[in-house]
Design a protein around this motif. Structure first.
Motif, short mmCIF file in Angstrom:
data_model
loop_
_atom_site.label_atom_id
_atom_site.label_comp_id
_atom_site.label_asym_id
_atom_site.label_seq_id
_atom_site.Cartn_x
_atom_site.Cartn_y
_atom_site.Cartn_z
N LEU A 76 0.98 -1.01 -0.11
CA LEU A 76 -0.07 -0.03 -0.14
C LEU A 76 0.75 1.45 -0.02
N GLU A 77 1.76 1.17 0.24
CA GLU A 77 2.92 2.02 0.90
C GLU A 77 3.12 2.16 -0.46
N TYR A 78 3.53 1.74 -1.94
CA TYR A 78 4.46 1.77 -3.05
C TYR A 78 3.12 1.74 -3.92
N LYS A 79 1.90 1.47 -4.13
CA LYS A 79 1.38 0.33 -4.81
C LYS A 79 1.58 2.20 -6.37
N ASP A 80 1.25 3.53 -5.71
CA ASP A 80 0.74 3.92 -6.48
C ASP A 80 2.08 4.21 -7.44
N PHE A 81 2.93 3.18 -7.90
CA PHE A 81 3.91 3.51 -8.44
C PHE A 81 4.45 2.27 -9.19
N LYS A 82 2.96 1.29 -8.91
CA LYS A 82 2.96 -0.11 -9.54
C LYS A 82 3.03 0.12 -11.40
N GLU A 83 2.44 1.52 -12.21
CA GLU A 83 2.00 1.45 -12.95
C GLU A 83 3.23 1.52 -13.83
N GLU A 84 4.17 2.63 -13.26
CA GLU A 84 5.87 3.09 -13.51
C GLU A 84 6.36 1.68 -13.85
N ALA A 85 6.23 1.12 -12.27
CA ALA A 85 7.75 -0.07 -12.21
C ALA A 85 7.23 -1.13 -13.15
N GLU A 86 5.96 -1.21 -13.81
CA GLU A 86 5.75 -2.04 -14.92
C GLU A 86 6.11 -1.68 -16.31
N SER A 87 6.38 -0.81 -16.51
CA SER A 87 6.86 -0.52 -18.01
C SER A 87 8.23 -0.65 -17.88
N ILE A 88 8.90 -0.31 -16.63
CA ILE A 88 10.74 -0.13 -16.89
C ILE A 88 11.13 -1.32 -16.34
N ALA A 89 9.79 -2.57 -15.46
CA ALA A 89 11.07 -4.22 -15.10
C ALA A 89 10.72 -5.04 -16.63
N PRO A 90 12.00 -5.21 -16.43
CA PRO A 90 12.40 -5.84 -17.37
C PRO A 90 12.09 -7.76 -17.47
N ASP A 91 11.16 -7.63 -16.00
CA ASP A 91 10.59 -9.30 -15.31
C ASP A 91 9.54 -9.11 -15.12
N PRO A 92 8.13 -8.91 -15.28
CA PRO A 92 7.07 -8.96 -13.91
C PRO A 92 7.76 -9.31 -12.38
N ASP A 93 8.43 -10.01 -12.44
CA ASP A 93 8.32 -10.52 -10.78
C ASP A 93 9.21 -9.90 -10.02
N ASP A 94 9.60 -8.62 -10.84
CA ASP A 94 11.05 -7.76 -10.13
C ASP A 94 10.09 -6.85 -10.17
N THR A 95 9.04 -5.83 -10.68
CA THR A 95 8.24 -4.66 -10.40
C THR A 95 7.50 -4.11 -8.96
N GLN A 96 7.45 -5.14 -8.53
CA GLN A 96 7.49 -4.94 -6.96
C GLN A 96 8.30 -4.18 -6.51
#
Length: 135
Positions: A76-96
């Motif tokens: 909950l403390e970083y959920k607002d960054f999930k979409e941006e993280a999905e766009s840059i993480a080379p692997d979906p497992d690393d999104t968080q």
């Protein structure tokens, strides 16, 4: 130095003579990891016990000690960054890990070379940190 720590680094904490463990407890580092990583450690309990040659009691003790040096952050403390993280993480497992790093405006400590395939978040491997800290 503020860093987000990925799962492979956390696994290394359980190895008896791990240099990574020495770095994890270094007072010059302020370390964070997604809270879900604690669940991942539990899911890999048998593998960790086998590779580190420890029993369940030692595993639980090490996990507690690890939490003294790494703050585990709820999603909950970083959920607002999930979409941006999905766009840059080379692997979906690393999104968080990327979402938390974006939230904290810091780098990630990982030995996974794939994570360096983007330019938004700085990724440090163990050797990089060893050199930066003069160890």
């Amino acid at each position: 130095m503020l860093l987000v720590v990925d799962m492979n680094i956390l696994f290394s904490f359980f190895k008896k003579y791990s240099f990574t463990r020495k770095l994890l407890i270094n007072p010059g580092l302020e370390l964070y990891s997604p809270e879900y990583a604690l669940g991942e450690l539990n899911e890999h309990l048998d593998e960790i016990k086998l590779k580190a040659k420890i029993n369940i009691g030692v595993f639980e003790l090490y996990k507690k000690i690890l939490s003294w040096f790494v703050e585990f952050v709820p999603v909950l403390e970083y959920k607002d960054f999930k979409e941006e993280a999905e766009s840059i993480a080379p692997d979906p497992d690393d999104t968080q890990y990327f979402a938390l790093a974006l939230k904290l405006k810091c780098g990630i400590w990982s030995n996974d070379k794939r994570l360096k395939r983007q330019s938004r978040v700085k990724v440090f491997n163990t050797k990089d940190l060893k050199n930066l800290l003069g160890l």
